[in-house]
Design a protein around this motif. Sequence first.
Motif, PDB file in Angstrom:
ATOM      1  N   ILE A  30       5.454   1.773  -9.531  1.00  9.61           N
ATOM      2  CA  ILE A  30       6.186   2.467  -8.472  1.00  9.61           C
ATOM      3  C   ILE A  30       5.305   2.593  -7.229  1.00  9.61           C
ATOM      4  CG2 ILE A  30       7.194   4.695  -7.796  1.00  9.61           C
ATOM      5  CD1 ILE A  30       8.121   4.918 -10.784  1.00  9.61           C
ATOM      6  N   LEU A  31       4.027   2.922  -7.427  1.00  8.47           N
ATOM      7  CA  LEU A  31       3.096   3.002  -6.290  1.00  8.47           C
ATOM      8  C   LEU A  31       2.911   1.636  -5.636  1.00  8.47           C
ATOM      9  CD1 LEU A  31       0.307   5.413  -7.629  1.00  8.47           C
ATOM     10  CD2 LEU A  31       2.131   5.922  -5.998  1.00  8.47           C
ATOM     11  N   LEU A  32       2.827   0.581  -6.457  1.00  9.65           N
ATOM     12  CA  LEU A  32       2.694  -0.769  -5.907  1.00  9.65           C
ATOM     13  C   LEU A  32       3.896  -1.137  -5.049  1.00  9.65           C
ATOM     14  CD1 LEU A  32       1.245  -2.561  -9.058  1.00  9.65           C
ATOM     15  CD2 LEU A  32       0.070  -2.324  -6.868  1.00  9.65           C
ATOM     16  N   LEU A  33       5.083  -0.699  -5.470  1.00 13.52           N
ATOM     17  CA  LEU A  33       6.295  -0.952  -4.693  1.00 13.52           C
ATOM     18  C   LEU A  33       6.354  -0.087  -3.429  1.00 13.52           C
ATOM     19  CD1 LEU A  33       9.072  -1.195  -7.446  1.00 13.52           C
ATOM     20  CD2 LEU A  33       8.365  -3.005  -5.865  1.00 13.52           C
ATOM     21  N   ALA A  34       5.981   1.167  -3.560  1.00 10.97           N
ATOM     22  CA  ALA A  34       6.102   2.112  -2.448  1.00 10.97           C
ATOM     23  C   ALA A  34       5.036   1.905  -1.373  1.00 10.97           C
ATOM     24  CB  ALA A  34       6.034   3.547  -2.978  1.00 10.97           C
ATOM     25  N   TYR A  35       3.851   1.434  -1.767  1.00 11.16           N
ATOM     26  CA  TYR A  35       2.734   1.291  -0.823  1.00 11.16           C
ATOM     27  C   TYR A  35       2.098  -0.101  -0.941  1.00 11.16           C
ATOM     28  CZ  TYR A  35       3.228   6.358  -0.852  1.00 11.16           C
ATOM     29  OH  TYR A  35       3.731   7.629  -0.782  1.00 11.16           O
ATOM     30  N   PRO A  36       2.860  -1.148  -0.650  1.00 13.84           N
ATOM     31  CA  PRO A  36       2.330  -2.504  -0.856  1.00 13.84           C
ATOM     32  C   PRO A  36       1.108  -2.828   0.004  1.00 13.84           C
ATOM     33  CG  PRO A  36       4.438  -2.576   0.298  1.00 13.84           C
ATOM     34  CD  PRO A  36       4.221  -1.164  -0.137  1.00 13.84           C
ATOM     35  N   ALA A  37       1.093  -2.406   1.249  1.00  8.45           N
ATOM     36  CA  ALA A  37      -0.046  -2.725   2.125  1.00  8.45           C
ATOM     37  C   ALA A  37      -1.313  -2.023   1.645  1.00  8.45           C
ATOM     38  CB  ALA A  37       0.266  -2.335   3.563  1.00  8.45           C
ATOM     39  N   GLU A  38      -1.197  -0.745   1.318  1.00  6.35           N
ATOM     40  CA  GLU A  38      -2.350   0.017   0.845  1.00  6.35           C
ATOM     41  C   GLU A  38      -2.872  -0.547  -0.474  1.00  6.35           C
ATOM     42  OE1 GLU A  38       0.503   1.251   1.877  1.00  6.35           O
ATOM     43  OE2 GLU A  38       0.146   2.839   3.336  1.00  6.35           O
ATOM     44  N   CYS A  39      -1.954  -0.928  -1.360  1.00  9.27           N
ATOM     45  CA  CYS A  39      -2.361  -1.473  -2.647  1.00  9.27           C
ATOM     46  C   CYS A  39      -3.024  -2.838  -2.495  1.00  9.27           C
ATOM     47  CB  CYS A  39      -1.171  -1.555  -3.593  1.00  9.27           C
ATOM     48  SG  CYS A  39      -0.580   0.067  -4.128  1.00  9.27           S
ATOM     49  N   ALA A  40      -2.544  -3.642  -1.552  1.00  3.16           N
ATOM     50  CA  ALA A  40      -3.161  -4.946  -1.312  1.00  3.16           C
ATOM     51  C   ALA A  40      -4.611  -4.778  -0.881  1.00  3.16           C
ATOM     52  CB  ALA A  40      -2.376  -5.722  -0.261  1.00  3.16           C
ATOM     53  N   VAL A  41      -4.876  -3.783  -0.027  1.00  2.00           N
ATOM     54  CA  VAL A  41      -6.248  -3.506   0.412  1.00  2.00           C
ATOM     55  C   VAL A  41      -7.060  -2.948  -0.747  1.00  2.00           C
ATOM     56  CG1 VAL A  41      -7.665  -2.055   1.932  1.00  2.00           C
ATOM     57  CG2 VAL A  41      -5.610  -3.180   2.820  1.00  2.00           C
ATOM     58  N   ARG A  42      -6.485  -1.990  -1.481  1.00  2.00           N
ATOM     59  CA  ARG A  42      -7.184  -1.309  -2.578  1.00  2.00           C
ATOM     60  C   ARG A  42      -7.607  -2.280  -3.663  1.00  2.00           C
ATOM     61  NH1 ARG A  42      -9.553  -0.078  -6.359  1.00  2.00           N
ATOM     62  NH2 ARG A  42      -9.369   1.726  -7.697  1.00  2.00           N
ATOM     63  N   PHE A  43      -6.772  -3.278  -3.960  1.00  2.00           N
ATOM     64  CA  PHE A  43      -7.052  -4.199  -5.061  1.00  2.00           C
ATOM     65  C   PHE A  43      -7.544  -5.561  -4.582  1.00  2.00           C
ATOM     66  CE2 PHE A  43      -3.748  -1.314  -6.809  1.00  2.00           C
ATOM     67  CZ  PHE A  43      -4.586  -0.642  -7.691  1.00  2.00           C
ATOM     68  N   ALA A  44      -7.941  -5.651  -3.325  1.00  2.00           N
ATOM     69  CA  ALA A  44      -8.415  -6.927  -2.778  1.00  2.00           C
ATOM     70  C   ALA A  44      -9.618  -7.449  -3.551  1.00  2.00           C
ATOM     71  CB  ALA A  44      -8.747  -6.781  -1.299  1.00  2.00           C
ATOM     72  N   ALA A  45     -10.551  -6.573  -3.910  1.00  2.00           N
ATOM     73  CA  ALA A  45     -11.762  -7.003  -4.621  1.00  2.00           C
ATOM     74  C   ALA A  45     -11.440  -7.552  -6.005  1.00  2.00           C
ATOM     75  CB  ALA A  45     -12.751  -5.839  -4.735  1.00  2.00           C
ATOM     76  N   ALA A  46     -10.335  -7.105  -6.598  1.00  2.00           N
ATOM     77  CA  ALA A  46      -9.941  -7.572  -7.929  1.00  2.00           C
ATOM     78  C   ALA A  46      -9.035  -8.796  -7.864  1.00  2.00           C
ATOM     79  CB  ALA A  46      -9.236  -6.443  -8.686  1.00  2.00           C
TER      80      ALA A  46
END
Length: 189
Positions: A30-46
């Motif tokens: 749900i967080l991945l859907l609601a905040y796609p831009a923030e999640c893309a930055v947060r998980f960029a290293a992975a």
Amino acid sequence: GSANLATAPSPDVLVVACGISCGTFVFDCILLLAYPAECAVRFAAAGGSWIMWLHHTVSIVVWPYCVLTSRAAVFVAWMIATEASNIGQNSYSLAGAAGYEGNPIHLLLGIGWLLSFLVFRIIPAPVVVVGYVRLFVAQDCGLSRVGRAVGLLTLPIPLMMNTAWFWEMLKGAVQALGLGKQTAGKKQP
């Protein structure tokens, strides 16, 4: 087939733990859907948020199947136990987001995360690999063709991902501690 680790009944506590873990995965989705831009930055290293989608959706489908049918549930129990290292990951990430990056507290949290990852995910891995080979590769484990295929195909994924992530963590730790190679007076990561 005869009872073995691949067909051992799932204890009630594992059924509950699986439900709780899958619930957190749904919340993360749900967080991945609601905040796609923030999640893309947060998980960029992975590797990006797609890796979280893959991890969560496969787990949401495969874990309950295995636990509720008592098929390779012991391996699901190990995977659920590995989630304990996420406490260190989240503490480290939250401290960094709160401005503690470069602070000794952040460094200690990073070391704690690395150690918890080592204890929960890396040290048990050889035992998991031996169980995998003995149950799924070297013999008829008593599972249906579909059950065996699920085990053969999905169990190596967390083992490979954990190894790759641990390697990345070690490289980051070496860099954070300034232990890189010295070349012509400059540190190399």
